[in-house]
Design a protein around this motif. Structure first.
Motif, mmCIF file in Angstrom:
data_model
loop_
_atom_site.group_PDB
_atom_site.id
_atom_site.type_symbol
_atom_site.label_atom_id
_atom_site.label_comp_id
_atom_site.label_asym_id
_atom_site.label_seq_id
_atom_site.Cartn_x
_atom_site.Cartn_y
_atom_site.Cartn_z
ATOM 1 N N LEU A 50 0.964 -1.166 -0.069
ATOM 2 C CA LEU A 50 -0.022 -0.130 -0.529
ATOM 3 C C LEU A 50 0.982 1.191 0.119
ATOM 4 C CD1 LEU A 50 -2.400 -1.076 3.018
ATOM 5 C CD2 LEU A 50 -2.594 -1.028 -0.036
ATOM 6 N N PRO A 51 1.149 1.579 -0.833
ATOM 7 C CA PRO A 51 1.632 2.844 -1.044
ATOM 8 C C PRO A 51 0.580 4.220 -0.370
ATOM 9 C CG PRO A 51 0.350 2.984 -3.002
ATOM 10 C CD PRO A 51 0.797 1.641 -2.100
ATOM 11 N N ASN A 52 1.362 5.026 0.073
ATOM 12 C CA ASN A 52 0.731 6.265 0.591
ATOM 13 C C ASN A 52 0.836 7.535 0.228
ATOM 14 O OD1 ASN A 52 -0.950 7.763 2.507
ATOM 15 N ND2 ASN A 52 0.626 7.447 4.340
ATOM 16 N N LYS A 53 -0.487 7.328 -0.507
ATOM 17 C CA LYS A 53 -0.649 8.720 -1.812
ATOM 18 C C LYS A 53 -0.890 9.857 -0.619
ATOM 19 C CE LYS A 53 -2.169 6.329 -5.492
ATOM 20 N NZ LYS A 53 -1.176 6.366 -6.800
ATOM 21 N N HIS A 54 -0.175 10.252 -0.200
ATOM 22 C CA HIS A 54 0.313 11.736 0.782
ATOM 23 C C HIS A 54 -0.978 13.171 0.178
ATOM 24 C CE1 HIS A 54 2.949 9.654 3.053
ATOM 25 N NE2 HIS A 54 3.599 9.664 2.076
ATOM 26 N N HIS A 55 -1.677 13.448 0.667
ATOM 27 C CA HIS A 55 -2.335 14.932 0.482
ATOM 28 C C HIS A 55 -2.009 15.455 1.650
ATOM 29 C CE1 HIS A 55 -4.770 11.842 -1.991
ATOM 30 N NE2 HIS A 55 -5.027 12.940 -2.407
ATOM 31 N N PHE A 56 -1.544 16.644 1.130
ATOM 32 C CA PHE A 56 -0.767 17.752 2.408
ATOM 33 C C PHE A 56 -1.728 18.968 1.746
ATOM 34 C CE2 PHE A 56 2.798 15.878 1.062
ATOM 35 C CZ PHE A 56 3.311 14.839 2.026
ATOM 36 N N LEU A 57 -2.063 19.771 3.052
ATOM 37 C CA LEU A 57 -2.743 20.823 3.349
ATOM 38 C C LEU A 57 -1.972 21.815 2.505
ATOM 39 C CD1 LEU A 57 -4.783 21.129 6.939
ATOM 40 C CD2 LEU A 57 -5.426 21.032 4.753
ATOM 41 N N VAL A 58 -2.827 22.814 1.698
ATOM 42 C CA VAL A 58 -2.019 23.727 0.871
ATOM 43 C C VAL A 58 -2.177 24.909 2.079
ATOM 44 C CG1 VAL A 58 -2.246 25.756 -0.968
ATOM 45 C CG2 VAL A 58 -2.581 23.394 -1.421
ATOM 46 N N ASP A 59 -0.881 26.239 1.925
ATOM 47 C CA ASP A 59 -1.138 27.032 2.622
ATOM 48 C C ASP A 59 -1.829 28.247 2.490
ATOM 49 O OD1 ASP A 59 -0.437 28.629 5.325
ATOM 50 O OD2 ASP A 59 1.393 29.014 4.896
ATOM 51 N N LEU A 60 -3.136 28.290 2.907
ATOM 52 C CA LEU A 60 -3.593 29.884 1.818
ATOM 53 C C LEU A 60 -3.521 31.469 3.269
ATOM 54 C CD1 LEU A 60 -6.930 27.900 0.953
ATOM 55 C CD2 LEU A 60 -4.100 28.255 -0.756
ATOM 56 N N ALA A 61 -2.447 31.164 4.241
ATOM 57 C CA ALA A 61 -2.824 32.387 4.657
ATOM 58 C C ALA A 61 -1.769 33.802 3.301
ATOM 59 C CB ALA A 61 -1.450 31.993 5.715
ATOM 60 N N PRO A 62 -0.954 32.657 3.106
ATOM 61 C CA PRO A 62 -0.578 34.422 1.916
ATOM 62 C C PRO A 62 -1.190 34.756 1.251
ATOM 63 C CG PRO A 62 1.419 32.564 1.174
ATOM 64 C CD PRO A 62 0.319 32.186 2.466
ATOM 65 N N ASP B 15 -8.173 30.654 5.131
ATOM 66 C CA ASP B 15 -7.752 29.709 6.455
ATOM 67 C C ASP B 15 -7.989 28.528 4.834
ATOM 68 O OD1 ASP B 15 -9.998 29.874 5.625
ATOM 69 O OD2 ASP B 15 -11.466 29.648 7.983
ATOM 70 N N ASN B 16 -7.826 26.957 5.385
ATOM 71 C CA ASN B 16 -7.924 26.202 4.918
ATOM 72 C C ASN B 16 -8.425 24.878 6.091
ATOM 73 O OD1 ASN B 16 -7.891 24.114 3.044
ATOM 74 N ND2 ASN B 16 -5.136 24.496 2.512
ATOM 75 N N PRO B 17 -9.548 25.239 5.934
ATOM 76 C CA PRO B 17 -10.224 24.342 7.556
ATOM 77 C C PRO B 17 -10.715 22.844 6.590
ATOM 78 C CG PRO B 17 -11.826 25.431 6.381
ATOM 79 C CD PRO B 17 -10.730 25.391 5.755
#
Length: 292
Positions: free
Chosen positions: A242-254, A258-260
């Protein structure tokens, strides 16, 4: 110190076979396979002196695949793998062991105005797998799936892991969990309702993935394999990658936002790769040449 020839095999890899079963002039069924064959046995002479008298040309193996497909319907891919694996040791004395791998690509009928089209398809998701080995130590069969991508948008955590000065990953109690399932399961015998066993195992794996509140992908892997064995007495073990298909939260502060847990970057590499085997503790061992 002497130099000797070690274990070896040879064969024809990735023979592409499409079999059209013409039930009538309009209604057809399609089987789309990728077949690989590997043979081992009394083959030292070809390596050591170039004596090919015990060598079956790999082109002949290709011809056997196509001829067997014409002889009679391919049937379930486990049946076809067994037919091929049993043929080579029986037909050619120098061959002791034959190993066959088959990938089956799914095709779904295209919906037409009158219902499913009788002879037009679109490529389906995932790939079905079967492998068989036949040799002096016996015959065994494995089945499986690969390239089935699954995702949970919640119900997954990851925390409590080792940390040191190189660790940048932050613990989380809510993350997206996604993977591309590669699973293999070994049968205890060489006769089964292959189609039913496959369909049940596939459904069980996906159901366990969805239903397990995951504290680690390793935990999910074990739950998936355990569920398959619990439901099918005719299976000895399940192996998963099982490869971990990573999903990372995008930093929208710039951007002043916000990014809930709504906008993610899906990374394709590098990725964690989780592999494991779940087996019955009283199951007979797998044959060494079994094509996992």
């Amino acid at each position: 110190m002497g130099i000797v020839l070690g274990p070896n095999r040879y064969g024809k890899a990735e023979v592409r076979l499409v079999r059209v079963a013409r039930d009538d002039a309009v209604h057809h069924r399609i089987t789309d396979l990728n077949v690989s064959i590997a043979l081992s046995g009394d083959l030292a002479a070809t390596h050591l002196s170039g004596d090919n008298s015990a060598v079956l040309p790999t082109d002949t193996m290709r011809g056997i695949v196509y001829s067997f497909a014409r002889d009679r319907p391919v049937g379930e891919i486990e049946e076809f793998a067994l037919r091929l694996a049993r043929h080579f040791p029986a037909a050619y004395e120098p061959v002791h062991t034959a190993r066959v791998r088959i990938q089956a690509y799914p095709w779904d009928r295209i919906d037409a105005a009158e219902g499913p089209h009788p002879h037009a398809w679109s490529r389906g998701a995932g790939t079905r797998y079967a492998g068989a080995v036949c040799g002096p130590d016996g015959t065994q069969v494995v089945s499986g799936i690969e390239d089935v991508t699954v995702l949970k948008s919640t119900g997954s955590e990851f925390h409590g892991f080792l940390q040191d000065r190189y660790t940048t990953l932050q613990p989380t109690s809510d993350r997206v969990l996604a993977t591309s399932v590669q699973a293999r399961w070994r049968h205890t015998g060489t006769e089964a309702d292959w189609a039913d066993s496959y369909a049940q195992a596939r459904a069980t794996l996906l159901r366990a993935f969805a239903g397990t509140h995951s504290l680690a992908l390793q935990q999910t892997l074990y739950a998936m394999g355990e569920a398959v064995l619990a439901e099918q007495d005719g299976l000895a073990e399940v192996r998963l990658a099982l490869p971990n298909k990573h999903h990372f939260l995008v930093d929208l502060a710039p951007y002043g936002q916000d990014n809930p847990g709504e906008v993610y970057y899906a990374a394709d590499r590098p990725y964690g790769l989780i592999e494991g085997t779940v087996l019955r503790d009283d199951a007979p061992a797998a044959l060494p040449e079994l094509p996992w």
